[in-house]
Design a protein around this motif. Structure first.
Motif, mmCIF file in Angstrom:
data_model
loop_
_atom_site.group_PDB
_atom_site.id
_atom_site.type_symbol
_atom_site.label_atom_id
_atom_site.label_comp_id
_atom_site.label_asym_id
_atom_site.label_seq_id
_atom_site.Cartn_x
_atom_site.Cartn_y
_atom_site.Cartn_z
ATOM 1 N N GLU A 43 -13.678 -45.111 9.771
ATOM 2 C CA GLU A 43 -13.034 -45.355 11.064
ATOM 3 C C GLU A 43 -12.719 -44.045 11.781
ATOM 4 O O GLU A 43 -12.920 -43.917 12.990
ATOM 5 C CB GLU A 43 -11.741 -46.155 10.863
ATOM 6 C CG GLU A 43 -11.956 -47.600 10.481
ATOM 7 C CD GLU A 43 -10.624 -48.330 10.350
ATOM 8 O OE1 GLU A 43 -9.606 -47.819 10.902
ATOM 9 O OE2 GLU A 43 -10.587 -49.387 9.700
ATOM 10 N N LEU A 44 -12.229 -43.069 11.029
ATOM 11 C CA LEU A 44 -11.838 -41.804 11.641
ATOM 12 C C LEU A 44 -13.038 -40.962 12.051
ATOM 13 O O LEU A 44 -12.962 -40.215 13.036
ATOM 14 C CB LEU A 44 -10.952 -41.007 10.667
ATOM 15 C CG LEU A 44 -9.605 -41.647 10.315
ATOM 16 C CD1 LEU A 44 -8.887 -40.817 9.255
ATOM 17 C CD2 LEU A 44 -8.738 -41.771 11.568
ATOM 18 N N ASP A 45 -14.132 -41.059 11.302
ATOM 19 C CA ASP A 45 -15.307 -40.240 11.619
ATOM 20 C C ASP A 45 -16.578 -40.972 11.184
ATOM 21 O O ASP A 45 -17.076 -40.785 10.075
ATOM 22 C CB ASP A 45 -15.214 -38.888 10.910
ATOM 23 C CG ASP A 45 -16.243 -37.900 11.438
ATOM 24 O OD1 ASP A 45 -17.198 -38.333 12.105
ATOM 25 O OD2 ASP A 45 -16.110 -36.695 11.160
ATOM 26 N N PRO A 46 -17.149 -41.790 12.059
ATOM 27 C CA PRO A 46 -18.359 -42.545 11.696
ATOM 28 C C PRO A 46 -19.612 -41.687 11.572
ATOM 29 O O PRO A 46 -20.637 -42.159 11.076
ATOM 30 C CB PRO A 46 -18.502 -43.539 12.863
ATOM 31 C CG PRO A 46 -17.759 -42.925 13.992
ATOM 32 C CD PRO A 46 -16.641 -42.145 13.399
ATOM 33 N N GLU A 47 -19.554 -40.414 11.992
ATOM 34 C CA GLU A 47 -20.739 -39.555 11.915
ATOM 35 C C GLU A 47 -20.938 -38.947 10.531
ATOM 36 O O GLU A 47 -22.019 -38.426 10.237
ATOM 37 C CB GLU A 47 -20.640 -38.432 12.950
ATOM 38 C CG GLU A 47 -20.748 -38.908 14.391
ATOM 39 C CD GLU A 47 -20.813 -37.753 15.362
ATOM 40 O OE1 GLU A 47 -21.011 -36.606 14.906
ATOM 41 O OE2 GLU A 47 -20.667 -37.980 16.561
#
Length: 484
Positions: free
Chosen positions: A386-390
């Motif tokens: 959620e915080l960093d999908p990359e």
């Protein structure tokens, strides 16, 4: 004189006679024909035990460093025990092979055989994964072992024939001859069961697996130091692997072990905290430590002699790097990164916020692109997504495709013992790539290449980058008849 009297007294008791023969090789004093045969059989068994141990330990070279560090943790001092065992295996095999050819007395040979059985049982318990390595090695060495087996049986035919004609009983002669012929027949059938991913059709070999430096280039510089990672980049590594711990004041830093004892001079700077958890040190305290002097003292890969004077000074001045410095180095050279993240112990201020603290460094304190990070920690994976999908979600579990897809896994990070061409193809069919660790021997890297592995983590970047094609690659081609 006493021993002779005892042997004369008990020569008709089979159990005592057997013990005396086993430990003294005094077969000829009683029951000569029967016990000479037993002596030869036991000597042959010892010979094959030494052969198995020699092959086993030769193929385990990929993990010698792990074995030596394991002993360091148990004994408290460094010594290349792996090399000692290899020399011992060669010496025992040569000695017992000579005894077998010369048909000498077998007292010492049998004692060595008992020692080898004990060593094999201990290694089987402590290092059970190496038996998988042994099975993998057959995929490369099977054709050569087959030729060796035929040569060995030819070599043994003379002493076997000698003992065959010395035997008095017809039944024993038939049993020995039957066993010899059975082994020969088994060798005849062995090629039918051979399998290797390196037997391929022309044009089906995929690209070489990309190389990820295991804690940098630990053969060329001390592990988990900036110098080690710079050496890995220079050697052609496409990725960098490390281990992250969080200091007591919240600075993520690079350290594989739970303590600082193995790879720093903590015993000199903080002698009363040698075995304290690394995470319980503050960052200013960690900056006081040398992370390179141990490398010069212990020379774990026997490579220190290749360093020039300037490089040795540089090694001596290495310090414990922070995660921020590591990520910036990878960003500068456009390299992938993958790291294990150790949760702080109880009582640590960041025990419950270790994941978010690490993400803060990635997002706010370094300039690395999130897509360069292979996120390996399994804890709170949903929150991380959620915080960093990359971030490239990477799993260390050998799970089903459905489970991996539910967690949006794009890469597997598995021990090389899980190498399976079928499994690798199955994961690749749903766009899940496979990374295997730790592969440092050319034969094992060749096997991974033939199996279709996408990347490997290695200690030997400077060696594996020189391979232009897999070792032992066998390509079958169809030759159509030419028409005139």
């Amino acid at each position: 004189v006493v021993r002779r009297q005892l042997l004369q007294r008990y020569e008709h008791q089979p159990f005592v006679s057997c013990l005396a023969g086993l430990y003294g090789c005094q077969w000829r004093r009683y029951q000569r024909a029967k016990l000479e045969c037993t002596s030869f059989v036991l000597l042959t068994v010892t010979f094959f035990l030494t052969l198995i141990f020699l092959y086993f330990w030769s193929e385990a070279q990929n993990d010698y460093n792990d074995f030596d560090w394991f002993n360091f943790g148990k004994l408290g001092f460094w010594f290349p025990w792996s090399v000692v065992l290899l020399v011992l295996a060669v010496a025992l095999f040569t000695y017992i092979a000579l005894l077998l050819v010369r048909t000498e007395n077998c007292s010492r040979a049998l004692q060595y055989g008992y020692l080898l059985m004990l060593m094999l049982s201990v290694l089987s318990d402590l290092w059970s994964k190496e038996w998988t390595t042994l099975l993998l090695s057959f995929q490369v060495t099977a054709p050569f072992l087959h030729v060796g087996g035929v040569s060995l049986m030819t070599f043994l035919s003379w002493p076997i024939a000698l003992h065959f004609f010395r035997m008095n009983k017809r039944g024993t002669q038939v049993a020995l001859l039957s066993l010899f012929l059975a082994v020969l027949f088994a060798l005849y059938l062995v090629p039918l069961g051979m399998y290797s991913p390196c037997i391929k059709e022309e044009g089906t070999l995929g690209p070489a697996p990309t190389l990820i430096g295991h804690r940098g280039a630990p053969m060329l510089a001390p592990e988990n130091t900036l110098m080690s990672f710079e050496k890995a980049v220079e050697a052609g590594g496409e990725g960098l692997e490390t281990d992250v711990t969080i200091s007591y004041d919240g600075v993520p830093f690079l350290m594989h072990d739970s303590t600082l004892r193995r790879t720093t001079n903590v015993h000199q700077v903080f002698p009363n905290r040698t075995d304290a958890p690394a995470a319980m040190f503050t960052w200013p305290e960690l900056e006081m430590l040398s992370a390179g002097s141990w490398f010069l003292q212990r020379d774990p890969f026997s490579t220190v002699s290749s360093l020039d004077a300037d490089e040795r000074v540089r090694v001596q001045n290495q310090t414990v790097p922070s995660l921020k410095d590591f990520l910036n180095l990878a960003a500068e050279h456009e390299r992938l990164v993958i790291f294990d993240l150790r949760r702080p112990p109880r009582g640590h201020p960041y025990r419950d916020s270790w994941i978010t603290r690490t993400l803060e460094v990635i997002h706010n304190e370094s300039f690395i692109n999130s897509s360069q990070v292979l996120w390996l920690p399994a804890d709170q994976r949903s929150l991380v997504q959620e915080l960093d999908p990359e971030l490239q979600q990477t799993s260390g579990d050998h799970a089903s495709i459905e489970e991996l897809q539910e967690e949006h896994i794009v890469r597997l990070n598995l021990h090389y013992s899980y190498m399976s061409q079928e499994q690798i193809r199955k994961y690749a069919s749903v766009n899940i790539s496979t990374n295997l660790y730790v592969i440092s021997q050319p034969w094992l890297y060749s096997l991974a290449w033939c199996a279709g592995v996408h990347s490997v983590t290695t200690n030997a970047l400077h060696i594996l980058t020189t391979l232009q094609r897999p070792l032992f690659l066998m390509v079958s081609t169809d030759h159509k008849p030419q028409t005139l």
